[in-house]
Scaffold this active site. Structure first.
Site, mmCIF file in Angstrom:
data_model
loop_
_atom_site.group_PDB
_atom_site.id
_atom_site.type_symbol
_atom_site.label_atom_id
_atom_site.label_comp_id
_atom_site.label_asym_id
_atom_site.label_seq_id
_atom_site.Cartn_x
_atom_site.Cartn_y
_atom_site.Cartn_z
ATOM 1 N N ASN A 1 -34.699 -7.048 3.956
ATOM 2 C CA ASN A 1 -34.763 -5.923 2.997
ATOM 3 C C ASN A 1 -36.056 -5.141 3.206
ATOM 4 O O ASN A 1 -36.054 -3.919 3.322
ATOM 5 C CB ASN A 1 -34.742 -6.422 1.546
ATOM 6 C CG ASN A 1 -33.554 -7.307 1.250
ATOM 7 O OD1 ASN A 1 -32.543 -7.207 1.921
ATOM 8 N ND2 ASN A 1 -33.673 -8.180 0.267
ATOM 9 N N ASP A 2 -37.161 -5.882 3.243
ATOM 10 C CA ASP A 2 -38.442 -5.203 3.448
ATOM 11 C C ASP A 2 -38.651 -4.830 4.905
ATOM 12 O O ASP A 2 -39.212 -3.776 5.206
ATOM 13 C CB ASP A 2 -39.599 -6.094 2.962
ATOM 14 C CG ASP A 2 -39.789 -5.975 1.465
ATOM 15 O OD1 ASP A 2 -39.746 -4.838 0.966
ATOM 16 O OD2 ASP A 2 -39.944 -7.010 0.803
ATOM 17 N N CYS B 1 -33.112 -14.225 5.028
ATOM 18 C CA CYS B 1 -32.881 -14.315 3.582
ATOM 19 C C CYS B 1 -32.727 -12.941 2.929
ATOM 20 O O CYS B 1 -32.645 -12.847 1.706
ATOM 21 C CB CYS B 1 -33.982 -15.109 2.895
ATOM 22 S SG CYS B 1 -35.602 -14.347 3.048
ATOM 23 N N HIS C 1 -34.664 -4.916 -6.073
ATOM 24 C CA HIS C 1 -34.706 -6.228 -6.730
ATOM 25 C C HIS C 1 -33.819 -6.252 -7.964
ATOM 26 O O HIS C 1 -33.263 -7.286 -8.315
ATOM 27 C CB HIS C 1 -36.150 -6.590 -7.089
ATOM 28 C CG HIS C 1 -36.949 -6.910 -5.875
ATOM 29 N ND1 HIS C 1 -37.885 -6.068 -5.360
ATOM 30 C CD2 HIS C 1 -36.880 -7.966 -5.035
ATOM 31 C CE1 HIS C 1 -38.388 -6.600 -4.262
ATOM 32 N NE2 HIS C 1 -37.798 -7.748 -4.037
ATOM 33 N N ARG D 1 -40.968 -19.428 -2.748
ATOM 34 C CA ARG D 1 -41.785 -18.336 -2.230
ATOM 35 C C ARG D 1 -42.898 -18.081 -3.226
ATOM 36 O O ARG D 1 -42.635 -17.918 -4.417
ATOM 37 C CB ARG D 1 -40.942 -17.066 -2.041
ATOM 38 C CG ARG D 1 -41.808 -15.947 -1.465
ATOM 39 C CD ARG D 1 -41.009 -14.742 -1.114
ATOM 40 N NE ARG D 1 -40.549 -14.039 -2.307
ATOM 41 C CZ ARG D 1 -39.787 -12.950 -2.256
ATOM 42 N NH1 ARG D 1 -39.388 -12.487 -1.074
ATOM 43 N NH2 ARG D 1 -39.412 -12.344 -3.349
ATOM 44 N N ARG E 1 -37.365 -16.756 -5.596
ATOM 45 C CA ARG E 1 -38.274 -15.629 -5.854
ATOM 46 C C ARG E 1 -39.030 -15.925 -7.143
ATOM 47 O O ARG E 1 -38.650 -15.468 -8.226
ATOM 48 C CB ARG E 1 -37.476 -14.328 -5.989
ATOM 49 C CG ARG E 1 -36.819 -13.840 -4.703
ATOM 50 C CD ARG E 1 -36.064 -12.545 -4.970
ATOM 51 N NE ARG E 1 -35.714 -11.808 -3.788
ATOM 52 C CZ ARG E 1 -34.509 -11.808 -3.209
ATOM 53 N NH1 ARG E 1 -33.534 -12.528 -3.713
ATOM 54 N NH2 ARG E 1 -34.279 -11.079 -2.133
ATOM 55 N N GLU F 1 -41.361 -10.022 7.298
ATOM 56 C CA GLU F 1 -40.803 -8.837 6.638
ATOM 57 C C GLU F 1 -41.670 -7.597 6.822
ATOM 58 O O GLU F 1 -41.470 -6.589 6.158
ATOM 59 C CB GLU F 1 -40.547 -9.112 5.147
ATOM 60 C CG GLU F 1 -41.729 -9.632 4.366
ATOM 61 C CD GLU F 1 -41.394 -9.971 2.923
ATOM 62 O OE1 GLU F 1 -40.357 -9.541 2.397
ATOM 63 O OE2 GLU F 1 -42.217 -10.688 2.307
HETATM 64 C C1 PEP Z 1 -36.638 -9.311 1.831
HETATM 65 O O1 PEP Z 1 -37.556 -8.503 1.810
HETATM 66 O O2 PEP Z 1 -35.666 -9.250 2.616
HETATM 67 C C2 PEP Z 1 -36.630 -10.444 0.889
HETATM 68 C C3 PEP Z 1 -35.756 -11.416 0.977
HETATM 69 O O3 PEP Z 1 -37.540 -10.414 -0.110
HETATM 70 P P1 PEP Z 1 -37.384 -9.461 -1.399
HETATM 71 O O4 PEP Z 1 -36.002 -8.868 -1.376
HETATM 72 O O5 PEP Z 1 -37.611 -10.330 -2.582
HETATM 73 O O6 PEP Z 1 -38.455 -8.460 -1.193
HETATM 74 MG MG MG Z 2 -39.338 -8.920 0.691
#
Ligand code: PEP
Ligand code: MG
Length: 559
Positions: free
Chosen positions: A471-472, A519, A208, A350, A314, A448
């Protein structure tokens, strides 16, 4: 250290991993140990700063005295001794003189002078090499930290004035921040008007912290292993895209890097032509390109970015360092501003994805041994329903001003969505009863977790849209902590399992007639975007600065 021979010259540089664009040259400033924040350095009036520093010192001193008395009366001798030694640090004549000279002679702000004086005192002790003194060193750093906190809390309005004065100075000294690593909350506190770039020894591309740095457009590199070879005040050139930190750049190298930066800016100007264009591929597929944001300052950036809306707000970043739980009104103001700025385009809010590396002070969360698998996202909201309801109510009220949509993070069970929808309905009913204006909202979920992918058919019956958080999803699918730089050689951003999960999610979403977006950070990869479109993905949500390059790439796709 590496060397590069160019035009008879030898450029010496450290290799690192670039996480954003841009080239800057300036002095290095290390983040001081024991202080989370980089603080405005210069100020307008030494007398004002001296007075602030002294008042904060006296206030802290008297609270240490009270604690000492309390401990003595309770018979806690050891505790009393700790507070006594803290008083002695604050009363140290040398330390005070040094602090004052920094304000008088260097024209430092009170905060910066305190930070420097305490860091210096701690350093001087560590240089003595006496292991017995190492506890004292920690105490000095700790007292320095409390002193800074005191200075901020009792003098908030003046701090702001002092910061403004610093900003208005004709030549505030700009610098490149060097640190081992930074937390998202620390990045939000950086004085951006003074910051040229960031060099981190650790860090990872999808963290992040990296996401925030990129969206602010700060030139930055991570994994600069040789950070200890740099020192405060040393001039370097940072080429973020190339992932290089040049040491002692000479005039020729600087000129060459300036030219490279001008070319990059020229490309940005060319991209401008795409700002008001729709994103349609040559074979006629219309793609929505949305912006990811995390800070109110980015609302304007998103509105000007050529995006079709905000695809991921976010919101947890809004109040990360606040001591108080965010109020409904404060949230309503921000969400309404986003709705108004996007003028009818969608704004996907979100709900707070707190936990893991984004711990919120106001929730006083316990440290966890495995935070990525812990108390995070929707789990926090469902456990603190009053807190969750404030956010939902603020979003519903802001929906009267635009196309607000609500997105639930970290879903791993359809039941979490059912309960959330019930709470949302409860909020609607309450607002109606109170006679407050609210609008309609769509409800979506982040896909995710592998569980969400596997339950996508059921989830699709419960919501209006899906947003895939790659990402997650990647970290949970491959069981690889996205924060852990050591895993870098093993991480495959386009792991076949992840690609299969995207396909499965799109199929489940489309079978139920709901749109699917990506995303996560990979959405902005121009080379991969066509493959996502082939899989049927309807929209891509990316950091605002990636909207135009992505739009150009998709509009100009070669058949
Ligand atoms: C993700 O997990 O891809 C996402 C967009 O959320 P974050 O990066 O804020 O965890
Ligand atoms: Mg995430």
């Amino acid at each position: 250290m590496m060397e590069n021979s160019a035009g008879g010259r030898r450029d010496r540089f450290f290799s690192a991993t670039g996480i954003s664009d841009g080239i800057v040259t300036g002095p290095i400033r290390f983040r001081r140990e024991g202080t989370a924040q980089v603080i405005g350095r210069t100020h307008g009036d030494a007398a004002v700063e001296l007075d602030r520093a002294e008042r904060a010192r006296k206030a802290l001193l008297s609270s240490y005295r009270e604690e000492e008395q309390r401990a003595r009366s309770a018979g806690m001798k050891e505790q009393a001794g700790i507070y006594l030694s803290r008083q002695m640090i604050l009363e140290d004549e040398e330390l005070r003189k040094f602090r004052d000279s920094l304000m008088e002679l260097q024209r430092y702000s009170a905060e910066y002078a305190v930070q420097e004086a305490f860091a210096y005192a701690a350093w001087a002790i560590s240089r003595s090499g006496d292991r017995l003194l190492s506890d004292r060193r920690k105490d000095i750093l700790d007292v320095g930290k409390e002193y800074l906190a005191r200075l901020r809390s009792i003098e908030e309005s003046k701090v702001k004035v002092a910061d403004k004065v610093a900003m208005e100075k004709p030549h505030p000294e700009k610098y490149i921040l060097a640190a081992k690593d930074l937390l998202p909350s620390e990045i939000l506190q950086l004085p951006r008007e003074e910051l040229l770039g960031v060099i981190l020894k650790e860090g990872s591309f999808d963290s992040h912290a990296a996401i925030l740095i990129r969206s602010f457009g700060i030139p930055a590199v991570i994994r600069c292993e040789e950070l200890s070879g740099l020192w405060d005040g040393q001039e370097v050139s940072l080429d973020a895209e190339a992932g290089r930190v040049y040491l002692r750049p000479d005039a020729q190298l600087k000129a060459q890097l300036r030219k490279k930066e001008e070319r990059r800016k020229e490309t940005e100007r060319i991209l401008d032509a795409y700002r008001d264009r729709e994103c349609v591929t040559p074979d006629g597929k219309k793609v929505l390109l949305l912006a990811n944001i995390g800070d109110p300052a980015e609302i304007r950036i998103a509105a000007l970015s050529g995006a079709d809306g905000i695809g991921l707000f976010r919101t947890e970043f809004l109040f990360l360092d606040s001591e108080e739980e965010p109020s409904e009104e404060a949230q309503f103001d921000v969400y309404r501003e986003a709705a108004a700025a996007m003028a009818g385009k969608p704004v996907v809010i979100r709900t707070f994805d707190i936990g893991s590396d984004k711990s919120a002070e106001y929730l006083r969360m316990e440290p966890e041994s495995n935070p990525a698998l812990g108390f995070r996202g929707i789990r926090v909201s469902l456990m603190h329903t009053a807190f969750f309801k404030k956010q939902l109510r603020a979003a519903l009220r802001a929906a009267a001003y635009g196309d607000i949509r609500i997105l639930l993070p970290m879903i791993s069970d359809p039941e979490e969505v059912r309960v959330s929808r019930d709470i949302l309905n409860e909020c609607k009913a309450e607002l109606k009863q109170e006679g407050k204006t609210a609008g309609e909202v769509q409800l979506g979920v982040m896909i995710e977790t592998p569980a969400a992918v596997l339950c996508a058919e059921e989830l699709a019956q419960l919501v209006d849209f899906f947003s895939i958080g790659t990402n997650d999803l990647l970290q949970y699918t491959c069981a690889m902590d996205r924060q852990n730089p050591t895993l870098r050689p093993f991480v495959k951003p386009y792991h076949p399992a992840l690609m299969r999960e995207i396909r499965m999610t799109v199929e489940a979403g489309h079978a139920a007639g709901i749109p699917v977006s990506i995303c996560g950070e990979i959405a902005s990869d121009e080379k991969k975007a066509p493959a996502f479109l082939d899989m049927g993905v309807d929209s891509l949500s990316v950091t605002p600065r990636r909207i135009l390059p992505l739009k150009r790439a998709l509009c100009e796709l070669q058949p």
